[in-house]
Write a protein that holds these residues in place. Structure first.
Motif, mmCIF file in Angstrom:
data_model
loop_
_atom_site.group_PDB
_atom_site.id
_atom_site.type_symbol
_atom_site.label_atom_id
_atom_site.label_comp_id
_atom_site.label_asym_id
_atom_site.label_seq_id
_atom_site.Cartn_x
_atom_site.Cartn_y
_atom_site.Cartn_z
ATOM 1 N N PRO A 1 36.825 116.032 31.461
ATOM 2 C CA PRO A 1 38.197 115.902 31.959
ATOM 3 C C PRO A 1 38.612 117.110 32.791
ATOM 4 O O PRO A 1 39.544 117.836 32.474
ATOM 5 C CB PRO A 1 39.020 115.764 30.674
ATOM 6 N N VAL A 2 37.924 117.304 33.913
ATOM 7 C CA VAL A 2 38.190 118.449 34.787
ATOM 8 C C VAL A 2 39.613 118.413 35.312
ATOM 9 O O VAL A 2 40.289 119.430 35.398
ATOM 10 C CB VAL A 2 37.191 118.463 35.967
ATOM 11 N N ALA B 1 42.403 121.424 35.061
ATOM 12 C CA ALA B 1 43.076 122.003 36.221
ATOM 13 C C ALA B 1 44.584 121.794 36.131
ATOM 14 O O ALA B 1 45.366 122.689 36.481
ATOM 15 C CB ALA B 1 42.528 121.395 37.512
ATOM 16 N N ALA B 2 45.009 120.626 35.648
ATOM 17 C CA ALA B 2 46.445 120.352 35.507
ATOM 18 C C ALA B 2 47.075 121.303 34.495
ATOM 19 O O ALA B 2 48.196 121.786 34.700
ATOM 20 C CB ALA B 2 46.663 118.902 35.082
ATOM 21 N N PHE B 3 46.371 121.593 33.396
ATOM 22 C CA PHE B 3 46.890 122.541 32.402
ATOM 23 C C PHE B 3 47.062 123.913 33.037
ATOM 24 O O PHE B 3 48.080 124.579 32.836
ATOM 25 C CB PHE B 3 45.945 122.625 31.201
ATOM 26 N N PRO C 1 52.876 116.360 32.987
ATOM 27 C CA PRO C 1 52.959 114.904 33.207
ATOM 28 C C PRO C 1 51.625 114.299 33.671
ATOM 29 O O PRO C 1 51.280 113.186 33.270
ATOM 30 C CB PRO C 1 54.042 114.770 34.283
ATOM 31 N N PHE C 2 50.870 115.008 34.484
ATOM 32 C CA PHE C 2 49.551 114.535 34.925
ATOM 33 C C PHE C 2 48.639 114.335 33.720
ATOM 34 O O PHE C 2 47.934 113.333 33.615
ATOM 35 C CB PHE C 2 48.933 115.536 35.906
ATOM 36 N N ILE C 3 48.661 115.304 32.785
ATOM 37 C CA ILE C 3 47.809 115.222 31.598
ATOM 38 C C ILE C 3 48.233 114.037 30.731
ATOM 39 O O ILE C 3 47.398 113.240 30.296
ATOM 40 C CB ILE C 3 47.862 116.525 30.792
ATOM 41 N N LYS D 1 40.760 106.659 30.073
ATOM 42 C CA LYS D 1 41.936 107.222 29.409
ATOM 43 C C LYS D 1 41.503 107.823 28.071
ATOM 44 O O LYS D 1 40.606 107.304 27.397
ATOM 45 C CB LYS D 1 43.001 106.152 29.132
ATOM 46 N N VAL D 2 42.151 108.905 27.689
ATOM 47 C CA VAL D 2 41.867 109.525 26.392
ATOM 48 C C VAL D 2 42.516 108.671 25.311
ATOM 49 O O VAL D 2 43.720 108.419 25.346
ATOM 50 C CB VAL D 2 42.412 110.968 26.335
#
Length: 163
Positions: A40-41, A45-47, A53-55, A144-145
């Motif tokens: 989940p690159v 990167a979003a973190f 919201p992206f995560i 999706k997680v």
């Protein structure tokens, strides 16, 4: 039958072996491709950029997030669904300003991903910095997680909250 020929035959690559292609090197290249595809690159990167919201959007509606059981940390327990994931990140953000997430190992197999590394930041109330090793496990379905479990040194993160 020699092992190399058996491996080539089982993969349908007898012609590559005859041409002198290094099957081990090819297999390693394929493994790197699979790892790049399954990790989940984008969430990592979003973190880093604070795009929560992206995560959250990368979690399934029926996901389950399991975190520490340490009641000192406001994001403890089992949280369900995207609403639970949102509560998790809001609770984390209420006490910490995460400043570091460095994943140095990705392990991928079928629908499972394990990430190992270090995370750290500063506690809002105390101004104390912390850094902790962590491991994250993901189960993915339809990109999706569906299941997430976080492990870190909760003694270190909780200590940053104490005056």
């Amino acid at each position: 039958m020699p092992l190399e020929l058996l491996a080539a035959k089982s993969r349908g690559r007898r012609d590559q072996l005859a041409e002198g292609v290094d099957l081990v090197g090819h297999a390693l290249a394929e493994t790197r491709e699979v790892a790049r595809a399954c990790r989940p690159v984008r969430q990592h990167a979003a973190f880093q950029r604070g795009d929560i919201p992206f995560i959250i959007d990368r979690f399934a509606d029926d996901c389950v997030l399991r975190e520490t059981e340490s009641r000192e940390l406001p994001y403890h327990g089992v949280l369900e669904g995207r609403a639970g994931v949102t509560r998790f990140f809001n609770a984390m953000a209420s006490v910490f300003a995460p400043g570091k997430l460095a994943i140095d190992t990705w392990i991928c197999e079928a629908d499972r991903v394990v990430a190992q590394g270090v995370w750290g930041g500063v506690a809002h109330a105390t101004g104390k910095a912390w850094e902790s090793h962590l491991a994250l496990t993901f189960r993915v379905r339809d990109n999706k997680v569906v299941e997430f479990r976080g492990y870190d040194d909760t003694a270190v993160t909780a200590a940053a909250l104490r005056p």
